[in-house]
Motif scaffolding. Structure first.
Motif, PDB file in Angstrom:
ATOM      1  N   ASP A  87     -10.201  14.416 -45.053  1.00 30.35           N
ATOM      2  CA  ASP A  87     -10.220  13.660 -43.798  1.00 30.35           C
ATOM      3  C   ASP A  87     -10.941  14.427 -42.696  1.00 30.35           C
ATOM      4  OD1 ASP A  87      -8.992  11.402 -44.770  1.00 30.35           O
ATOM      5  OD2 ASP A  87      -6.974  12.093 -44.312  1.00 30.35           O
ATOM      6  N   PHE A  88     -10.748  15.739 -42.651  1.00 29.77           N
ATOM      7  CA  PHE A  88     -11.511  16.549 -41.690  1.00 29.77           C
ATOM      8  C   PHE A  88     -13.008  16.423 -41.973  1.00 29.77           C
ATOM      9  CE2 PHE A  88      -7.581  19.377 -41.361  1.00 29.77           C
ATOM     10  CZ  PHE A  88      -7.248  18.930 -40.099  1.00 29.77           C
ATOM     11  N   ARG A  89     -13.356  16.427 -43.260  1.00 28.51           N
ATOM     12  CA  ARG A  89     -14.772  16.323 -43.635  1.00 28.51           C
ATOM     13  C   ARG A  89     -15.341  14.963 -43.228  1.00 28.51           C
ATOM     14  NH1 ARG A  89     -14.108  17.741 -48.544  1.00 28.51           N
ATOM     15  NH2 ARG A  89     -14.455  19.952 -48.137  1.00 28.51           N
ATOM     16  N   ASN A  90     -14.583  13.914 -43.431  1.00 28.84           N
ATOM     17  CA  ASN A  90     -15.039  12.583 -43.029  1.00 28.84           C
ATOM     18  C   ASN A  90     -15.232  12.490 -41.526  1.00 28.84           C
ATOM     19  OD1 ASN A  90     -15.076  11.616 -45.649  1.00 28.84           O
ATOM     20  ND2 ASN A  90     -12.986  10.820 -45.566  1.00 28.84           N
ATOM     21  N   THR A  91     -14.316  13.089 -40.781  1.00 24.72           N
ATOM     22  CA  THR A  91     -14.429  13.090 -39.327  1.00 24.72           C
ATOM     23  C   THR A  91     -15.706  13.788 -38.878  1.00 24.72           C
ATOM     24  OG1 THR A  91     -12.036  13.082 -39.056  1.00 24.72           O
ATOM     25  CG2 THR A  91     -13.328  13.828 -37.171  1.00 24.72           C
ATOM     26  N   LEU A  92     -15.988  14.932 -39.493  1.00 22.67           N
ATOM     27  CA  LEU A  92     -17.206  15.677 -39.155  1.00 22.67           C
ATOM     28  C   LEU A  92     -18.453  14.853 -39.441  1.00 22.67           C
ATOM     29  CD1 LEU A  92     -18.725  18.288 -38.379  1.00 22.67           C
ATOM     30  CD2 LEU A  92     -18.456  19.035 -40.756  1.00 22.67           C
ATOM     31  N   ASP A  93     -18.491  14.225 -40.601  1.00 19.87           N
ATOM     32  CA  ASP A  93     -19.686  13.462 -40.965  1.00 19.87           C
ATOM     33  C   ASP A  93     -19.810  12.150 -40.198  1.00 19.87           C
ATOM     34  OD1 ASP A  93     -20.805  15.297 -42.734  1.00 19.87           O
ATOM     35  OD2 ASP A  93     -19.520  14.643 -44.371  1.00 19.87           O
ATOM     36  N   ASP A  94     -18.708  11.675 -39.634  1.00 24.54           N
ATOM     37  CA  ASP A  94     -18.782  10.486 -38.782  1.00 24.54           C
ATOM     38  C   ASP A  94     -19.469  10.782 -37.441  1.00 24.54           C
ATOM     39  OD1 ASP A  94     -17.567   8.835 -40.595  1.00 24.54           O
ATOM     40  OD2 ASP A  94     -15.588   8.858 -39.648  1.00 24.54           O
ATOM     41  N   PHE A  95     -19.360  12.018 -36.974  1.00 23.61           N
ATOM     42  CA  PHE A  95     -19.963  12.399 -35.686  1.00 23.61           C
ATOM     43  C   PHE A  95     -20.286  13.895 -35.744  1.00 23.61           C
ATOM     44  CE2 PHE A  95     -19.503  11.413 -30.835  1.00 23.61           C
ATOM     45  CZ  PHE A  95     -20.749  11.974 -30.609  1.00 23.61           C
ATOM     46  N   PRO A  96     -21.328  14.282 -36.518  1.00 24.05           N
ATOM     47  CA  PRO A  96     -21.579  15.688 -36.842  1.00 24.05           C
ATOM     48  C   PRO A  96     -21.699  16.617 -35.639  1.00 24.05           C
ATOM     49  CG  PRO A  96     -22.889  14.289 -38.245  1.00 24.05           C
ATOM     50  CD  PRO A  96     -22.280  13.389 -37.217  1.00 24.05           C
ATOM     51  N   SER A  97     -22.554  16.275 -34.689  1.00 18.47           N
ATOM     52  CA  SER A  97     -22.805  17.219 -33.600  1.00 18.47           C
ATOM     53  C   SER A  97     -21.571  17.432 -32.728  1.00 18.47           C
ATOM     54  CB  SER A  97     -23.980  16.744 -32.738  1.00 18.47           C
ATOM     55  OG  SER A  97     -23.701  15.494 -32.140  1.00 18.47           O
ATOM     56  N   LYS A  98     -20.767  16.408 -32.554  1.00 20.42           N
ATOM     57  CA  LYS A  98     -19.574  16.544 -31.717  1.00 20.42           C
ATOM     58  C   LYS A  98     -18.580  17.521 -32.322  1.00 20.42           C
ATOM     59  CE  LYS A  98     -15.542  14.061 -29.946  1.00 20.42           C
ATOM     60  NZ  LYS A  98     -14.825  12.772 -29.823  1.00 20.42           N
ATOM     61  N   TYR A  99     -18.309  17.351 -33.622  1.00 18.49           N
ATOM     62  CA  TYR A  99     -17.242  18.143 -34.223  1.00 18.49           C
ATOM     63  C   TYR A  99     -17.718  19.509 -34.717  1.00 18.49           C
ATOM     64  CZ  TYR A  99     -14.267  14.153 -33.586  1.00 18.49           C
ATOM     65  OH  TYR A  99     -13.529  13.153 -33.004  1.00 18.49           O
ATOM     66  N   MET A 100     -19.031  19.676 -34.942  1.00 15.87           N
ATOM     67  CA  MET A 100     -19.516  21.000 -35.327  1.00 15.87           C
ATOM     68  C   MET A 100     -19.596  21.924 -34.116  1.00 15.87           C
ATOM     69  SD  MET A 100     -20.385  23.191 -37.529  1.00 15.87           S
ATOM     70  CE  MET A 100     -20.387  22.166 -38.985  1.00 15.87           C
ATOM     71  N   TRP A 101     -19.988  21.371 -32.966  1.00 13.02           N
ATOM     72  CA  TRP A 101     -20.211  22.221 -31.791  1.00 13.02           C
ATOM     73  C   TRP A 101     -19.345  21.748 -30.626  1.00 13.02           C
ATOM     74  CZ3 TRP A 101     -25.347  20.693 -33.873  1.00 13.02           C
ATOM     75  CH2 TRP A 101     -25.795  21.621 -34.813  1.00 13.02           C
ATOM     76  N   GLY A 102     -18.111  22.157 -30.633  1.00 11.27           N
ATOM     77  CA  GLY A 102     -17.268  21.960 -29.467  1.00 11.27           C
ATOM     78  C   GLY A 102     -16.117  21.003 -29.622  1.00 11.27           C
ATOM     79  N   GLY A 103     -16.262  19.976 -30.454  1.00 13.60           N
ATOM     80  CA  GLY A 103     -15.230  18.961 -30.543  1.00 13.60           C
ATOM     81  C   GLY A 103     -13.918  19.454 -31.118  1.00 13.60           C
ATOM     82  N   TRP A 104     -13.969  20.549 -31.864  1.00 10.09           N
ATOM     83  CA  TRP A 104     -12.774  21.074 -32.509  1.00 10.09           C
ATOM     84  C   TRP A 104     -12.386  22.460 -31.987  1.00 10.09           C
ATOM     85  CZ3 TRP A 104     -14.363  19.378 -38.109  1.00 10.09           C
ATOM     86  CH2 TRP A 104     -13.802  18.118 -38.404  1.00 10.09           C
ATOM     87  N   GLU A 105     -12.865  22.845 -30.829  1.00 12.51           N
ATOM     88  CA  GLU A 105     -12.568  24.191 -30.329  1.00 12.51           C
ATOM     89  C   GLU A 105     -11.061  24.419 -30.206  1.00 12.51           C
ATOM     90  OE1 GLU A 105     -14.438  26.960 -29.824  1.00 12.51           O
ATOM     91  OE2 GLU A 105     -15.872  25.696 -30.916  1.00 12.51           O
ATOM     92  N   GLY A 106     -10.344  23.445 -29.663  1.00 14.29           N
ATOM     93  CA  GLY A 106      -8.906  23.588 -29.521  1.00 14.29           C
ATOM     94  C   GLY A 106      -8.202  23.714 -30.862  1.00 14.29           C
ATOM     95  N   GLU A 107      -8.633  22.900 -31.829  1.00 12.70           N
ATOM     96  CA  GLU A 107      -8.017  22.930 -33.149  1.00 12.70           C
ATOM     97  C   GLU A 107      -8.318  24.248 -33.876  1.00 12.70           C
ATOM     98  OE1 GLU A 107      -7.761  19.163 -31.508  1.00 12.70           O
ATOM     99  OE2 GLU A 107      -9.598  20.312 -31.808  1.00 12.70           O
ATOM    100  N   LYS A 108      -9.523  24.789 -33.676  1.00 10.69           N
ATOM    101  CA  LYS A 108      -9.845  26.098 -34.260  1.00 10.69           C
ATOM    102  C   LYS A 108      -8.908  27.167 -33.727  1.00 10.69           C
ATOM    103  CE  LYS A 108     -14.231  27.252 -34.153  1.00 10.69           C
ATOM    104  NZ  LYS A 108     -15.617  27.336 -33.611  1.00 10.69           N
ATOM    105  N   GLU A 109      -8.660  27.130 -32.425  1.00 13.74           N
ATOM    106  CA  GLU A 109      -7.774  28.131 -31.827  1.00 13.74           C
ATOM    107  C   GLU A 109      -6.323  27.924 -32.256  1.00 13.74           C
ATOM    108  OE1 GLU A 109      -8.696  30.947 -30.181  1.00 13.74           O
ATOM    109  OE2 GLU A 109     -10.624  30.229 -30.963  1.00 13.74           O
ATOM    110  N   GLU A 110      -5.935  26.663 -32.491  1.00 16.48           N
ATOM    111  CA  GLU A 110      -4.599  26.405 -33.031  1.00 16.48           C
ATOM    112  C   GLU A 110      -4.454  27.041 -34.413  1.00 16.48           C
ATOM    113  OE1 GLU A 110      -3.128  22.400 -33.163  1.00 16.48           O
ATOM    114  OE2 GLU A 110      -3.908  21.937 -31.167  1.00 16.48           O
ATOM    115  N   THR A 111      -5.496  26.926 -35.222  1.00 15.12           N
ATOM    116  CA  THR A 111      -5.462  27.531 -36.554  1.00 15.12           C
ATOM    117  C   THR A 111      -5.342  29.045 -36.442  1.00 15.12           C
ATOM    118  OG1 THR A 111      -6.768  25.737 -37.535  1.00 15.12           O
ATOM    119  CG2 THR A 111      -6.741  27.830 -38.715  1.00 15.12           C
ATOM    120  N   ARG A 112      -6.115  29.648 -35.541  1.00 18.65           N
ATOM    121  CA  ARG A 112      -6.054  31.099 -35.338  1.00 18.65           C
ATOM    122  C   ARG A 112      -4.621  31.519 -34.965  1.00 18.65           C
ATOM    123  NH1 ARG A 112     -10.467  33.740 -34.295  1.00 18.65           N
ATOM    124  NH2 ARG A 112     -11.416  31.931 -33.255  1.00 18.65           N
TER     125      ARG A 112
END
Length: 428
Positions: A87-112
């Protein structure tokens, strides 16, 4: 087992599967359907009954006929994490530039932050990399050592730990000291004494496994770190076989660096790793790759790859949520319960010989056994061909033994089947 599987599907299949059927498009509201799956998983009562662990086992899926005892080589993702990753992969491919560069910054930090909590350290001490090998390269290439300085690497260290020190340091004239360890030490003091004897005034680093992949021997990292630091020595730990199998407080361990392949005992997707660097020791490190943002002074500079596989990174966070739902202490205790159950079961057959230290301070969920008079390659083939048991043959250090991994999807019924198979092969 079928009853438990229906119980699991009832808990997680109805609400979570329905919500997970849709791509994740509501990150802005911070309520991805993945959270529904984890919430439903938390509703399953955690206890130590065999019924509970059979329910956990039902959340993993293997090819028909496969009995997977090879987790120390490569772990498996449970079904909810497979779904989350896709599902994460589908989200990325639905809107590549948004989720590759900035759209998931908060979620990346949550994972950290989830990783940091898992290891009882600060999120400013965690980098999210690719695997253990990358972490060992990062350490070995970064350190500015001088001619004739020494790095201690015991003889059981994994090739992916030895090769970086060989290429980045030994070829510059740094000496690699290779103490020989006993196969079956009885106490952790035996191991500490060997490392103590290897230290000289020229020793700068001890590079050591948490648990070795050869015969499952576990090292006393806390004591070795204390001894090293008293002598001004850095400690770098290959944690590929420790993290997730046993509870691991890096703050308590006291090592400077600890690196993990999360696909093993954390059951995360392949190609995602964890790198810990104590705050005071980060000054020694340089990134392996530089890109825009290289002036960042935080530990994030070590994971600055520009484009990377973010679905796997976010699924690491989901895998840690999954682990937390079961309970780290529960997993730790289950690991030892399976170890003891297995060792008790093979006692009756003198032709099955344990090649892993018995002491619980010296081994956990990896057990290695030799079948007297049998070639390990043939034993491995017979286990697989006749019983579907996937194991790892170990022939180094004179072991001639099969390595068996007791992950959370292994039940006592699986152990019984394994013991019966070993008995049959050993007695023919």
């Amino acid at each position: 087992m079928q009853k438990n599987r229906r119980k699991f599907l009832k808990n997680i299949g109805a609400s979570a599967a329905a919500s997970l059927a849709f791509p994740l498009q509501n990150w802005a509201q911070n309520s991805p359907p993945l959270k529904a799956a984890i919430t439903d998983l938390l509703k399953i009562k955690s206890d130590t009954s065999e019924e509970y662990w059979e329910t956990v086992a039902s959340q993993f899926q293997f090819a028909e006929g496969i009995n997977y005892f090879n987790n120390a080589s490569l772990g498996a993702c449970p079904l909810p994490i497979r779904k989350a990753t896709n599902d994460f992969r589908n989200t990325l491919d639905d809107f590549p530039s948004k989720y590759m560069w900035g759209g998931w910054e908060g979620e990346k930090e949550e994972t950290r932050e989830k990783v940091a909590d898992l290891f009882s350290v600060s999120k400013e001490e965690i980098a999210l990399i690719h695997n253990t090998t990358e972490g060992m390269n990062l350490i070995a290439r970064s350190l500015e050592l001088n001619m004739d300085d020494e790095v201690i690497l015991a003889d059981h260290e994994h090739t992916s730990a030895v090769a970086p020190w060989t290429v980045w340091q030994e070829e510059k004239g740094i000496k690699l000291v290779r103490p020989v360890l006993p196969i079956l030490p009885k106490t952790k003091e035996e191991i500490i004494t060997i490392f103590k004897a290897a230290i000289t005034p020229r020793t700068k680093v001890i590079s050591i496994c948490h648990i070795v992949n050869t015969n499952g021997m576990m090292f006393p990292i806390k004591e070795i770190s204390k001894m090293a630091h008293e002598n001004g020595i850095l400690v770098a730990v290959d944690g590929a076989q420790g993290a997730g199998m046993v509870e691991t407080s890096l703050k308590e361990m006291g090592c400077d660096f600890y690196t993990v392949s999360a696909h093993k005992w954390l059951f995360a997707p392949k190609g995602i790793g964890i790198f810990y660097a104590k705050q005071d020791s980060q000054k020694y490190l340089k990134p392996l790759i530089v890109a825009r943002g290289y002036k960042d002074k935080s530990i994030r500079r070590l994971e600055n790859y520009n484009t990377r596989n973010l679905p796997e990174l976010l699924a690491l966070g989901a895998a840690i949520d999954y682990r937390k739902a079961i309970g780290g202490s529960n997993i730790h205790q289950r690991t030892y319960a399976l170890k003891h159950y297995f060792l008790e079961g093979i006692k009756r057959n003198p032709n099955i010989i344990s090649k892993t230290p018995v002491n619980d301070e010296l081994s956990a969920g990896i057990q290695v056994v030799e079948l007297k008079g049998k070639d390990v390659k043939i034993v491995k083939e017979q286990l697989f061909d006749n019983y579907g048991i996937d194991s790892r043959p170990m022939s180094t250090f004179g072991l001639n033994a099969v390595r068996l991994s007791f992950a959370i999807f292994i039940t006592k019924k699986n152990i019984d089947m394994l013991i019966d198979a070993l008995d049959t092969i050993a007695n023919t």
